[in-house]
Write an enzyme that holds these catalytic residues in place. Structure first.
Site, PDB file in Angstrom:
ATOM      1  N   PHE A 142       0.853  -1.189   0.000  1.00  0.00           N
ATOM      2  CA  PHE A 142       0.000   0.000   0.000  1.00  0.00           C
ATOM      3  C   PHE A 142       0.891   1.242   0.000  1.00  0.00           C
ATOM      4  CE2 PHE A 142      -2.517  -3.373   1.909  1.00  0.00           C
ATOM      5  CZ  PHE A 142      -3.731  -3.256   1.264  1.00  0.00           C
ATOM      6  N   ASN A 197      -8.053   0.055  -3.337  1.00  0.00           N
ATOM      7  CA  ASN A 197      -7.786   0.971  -4.441  1.00  0.00           C
ATOM      8  C   ASN A 197      -9.060   1.325  -5.199  1.00  0.00           C
ATOM      9  OD1 ASN A 197      -5.112   1.241  -3.900  1.00  0.00           O
ATOM     10  ND2 ASN A 197      -4.372  -0.013  -5.586  1.00  0.00           N
ATOM     11  N   PHE A 238      -8.945  11.929  -0.292  1.00  0.00           N
ATOM     12  CA  PHE A 238      -9.403  11.604  -1.654  1.00  0.00           C
ATOM     13  C   PHE A 238     -10.724  12.300  -1.976  1.00  0.00           C
ATOM     14  CE2 PHE A 238      -5.960   8.800  -1.526  1.00  0.00           C
ATOM     15  CZ  PHE A 238      -5.743   8.267  -2.780  1.00  0.00           C
ATOM     16  N   LEU A 239     -10.838  13.536  -1.522  1.00  0.00           N
ATOM     17  CA  LEU A 239     -12.017  14.341  -1.840  1.00  0.00           C
ATOM     18  C   LEU A 239     -11.627  15.618  -2.582  1.00  0.00           C
ATOM     19  CD1 LEU A 239     -14.296  14.061   1.347  1.00  0.00           C
ATOM     20  CD2 LEU A 239     -14.577  12.931  -0.874  1.00  0.00           C
ATOM     21  N   CYS A 249      -1.459   2.411 -10.351  1.00  0.00           N
ATOM     22  CA  CYS A 249      -2.267   1.452  -9.581  1.00  0.00           C
ATOM     23  C   CYS A 249      -3.768   1.540  -9.852  1.00  0.00           C
ATOM     24  CB  CYS A 249      -2.012   1.647  -8.084  1.00  0.00           C
ATOM     25  SG  CYS A 249      -0.342   1.179  -7.567  1.00  0.00           S
ATOM     26  N   LYS A 310       0.608  12.756 -10.661  1.00  0.00           N
ATOM     27  CA  LYS A 310       0.382  13.483  -9.418  1.00  0.00           C
ATOM     28  C   LYS A 310       1.676  14.173  -9.039  1.00  0.00           C
ATOM     29  CE  LYS A 310       1.667  10.038  -5.934  1.00  0.00           C
ATOM     30  NZ  LYS A 310       1.266   9.397  -4.661  1.00  0.00           N
TER      31      LYS A 310
END
Length: 419
Positions: A142, A197, A238-239, A249, A310
């Site tokens: 992870f 994920n 993750f917002l 991934c 990213k």
């Protein structure tokens, strides 16, 4: 101290090797690329991972970390970690060719524990155990690119799937981390990785759709996501909306899980919808840039800020920035791009090493990767060399006052035009 072999020296394999050596284990890392083995043996690390290079050099100096092109040598140890890629094929299923090659090469001893860190479909580890007769533990990784060393040393959890005795042996390798250990069967560990994920992908697709709704209704996406994130059942992570999700991934794991579920007779309709929404997000972002360019991209020069999938990495695999760039180029745009970590060629984008060159002559400037340094750019200088007067911030990382103070108009994701 345990004798550990690592098969593969990519992001996962090299991080695992260096971190296990730092925990005091004797680690032999195998990599088929002999030139890479030579570089790593000299302590030369090309991956842009904070703290990884010094950790590798420390392991070499202490004699606890070595590199070899001989996979069989790594397989002859007490534990051998399989850390090889499992890309998706055209039908979405995981390609296990690299893993099968490792299994054919290592020839483990009867008391060796094979630890599979590669992301594999449910049933893979049980099949390997049944055909090889050795102990197999599923230990999915992870690790986030750009945070891999930190994530290894400070994990939310260590997931171990297999029979109780083998799991206990592998758990002992991680004892000094003090992390929660999730003990389960092979299938539980394998599915747990895919499920994690996929859920992150679901959140991202959902928030990107909310951002579109905010643009239509005049709501502020930051206020909406803050409202959501303060609910402990949802959480703030993750917002953040963006041009889409990508990387090494999430795209492959979501497609592989859909394909695996279909093979088991389960239609993951929600996840399929999230994948489709992500593809449409690229079109939505390209359309917003087209509108900012005056309604047509034909012949327009567009300056792109950010090319990697990213911030914190130069990885271009399944980059949303490049997916958007492809759509802009198909519509006739000429693209110039700057990214502080990208040095590779980038398809339809002429890559430059200076943000001023990316802005020169551009009708529209577009932020596609959330590098924090973009907020610190001299936007007055960029405005002076640009042809147009609009900045499209698809990561919402810029200071509106600074951009507007330079005389530029700002278009932001999840906000109505002009706000």
């Amino acid at each position: 101290m345990a004798a550990v072999g690592i098969a593969g020296a990519g992001y996962v394999g090299l991080t695992t090797a260096a971190c296990l050596a730092a925990l005091g284990h004797d680690v032999l890392c195998a990599e088929v690329d002999e030139s890479k083995v030579a570089r790593l043996s000299r302590g030369e690390v090309t991956l842009a991972e904070p703290d990884l290079a010094p950790l590798v050099r420390d392991g070499l100096a202490a004699g606890r970390l070595r590199f070899t092109p001989d996979v069989r040598a790594a397989g002859a140890r007490e534990f051998v970690f399989a850390c090889v890629p499992t890309p998706t094929g055209p039908d979405g299923t995981a390609d296990l060719g690299a893993l099968e090659a490792v299994l054919a090469a290592i020839r483990p001893a009867p008391d060796t524990v094979l630890v599979v860190k590669s992301t594999v479909p449910v049933g893979t580890c049980a099949r390997i155990a049944g055909t090889t007769g050795i102990a197999v533990v599923s230990n999915p990784e992870f690790l986030r690119e750009g945070h891999a060393v930190h994530d290894f040393r400070h994990p939310d959890r260590v997931v171990l799937g297999g029979d109780e005795h083998a799991v206990d042996r592998v758990a002992a390798l991680y004892a000094d981390l003090g992390a929660p250990i999730v003990r389960t069967g092979h299938a539980g560990a394998e599915l747990g990785k895919y499920a994690s994920n996929a859920f992150l992908a679901l959140k991202l697709s959902y928030v990107n759709l909310l951002a579109r709704l905010c643009e239509r209704t005049g709501a502020d996406i930051d206020a909406v996501t803050r409202t959501m994130g303060l609910d402990e059942r949802i959480g703030p992570h993750f917002l953040r909306p963006g041009p889409g999700w990508g990387g090494s991934c999430l795209p492959k794991d979501t497609r592989a899980l859909v394909a695996s579920a279909a093979g088991a007779g389960v239609d993951l309709t929600v996840l399929r919808a999230a994948i489709e929404a992500n593809d449409r997000q690229y079109d939505h972002v390209a359309a917003r840039i087209r509108d900012a360019a005056g309604g047509s991209l034909d012949g327009a020069r567009i300056g792109l800020f950010g090319l990697a999938f990213k911030a914190g990495t130069g990885d271009l695999r399944d980059s949303p920035a490049l997916a958007v760039a492809g759509r802009l180029a198909a519509a006739g745009a000429t693209l110039t791009g700057y990214d502080p970590a990208v040095t590779a060629d980038t398809g339809p984008v002429q890559r430059v090493d200076d943000p001023v060159l990316a802005a020169k002559g551009a009708r529209v400037l577009v932020v596609l990767t959330e590098w924090p340094e973009f907020a610190r750019l001299d936007w007055s200088q960029l405005a002076a060399v640009a042809e147009g007067d609009v900045v499209v911030d698809m990561r919402n990382v810029l200071d509106p006052a600074a951009v507007r103070g330079s005389g530029l108009r700002l278009v932001r994701l999840g906000r109505a035009p002009g706000t």
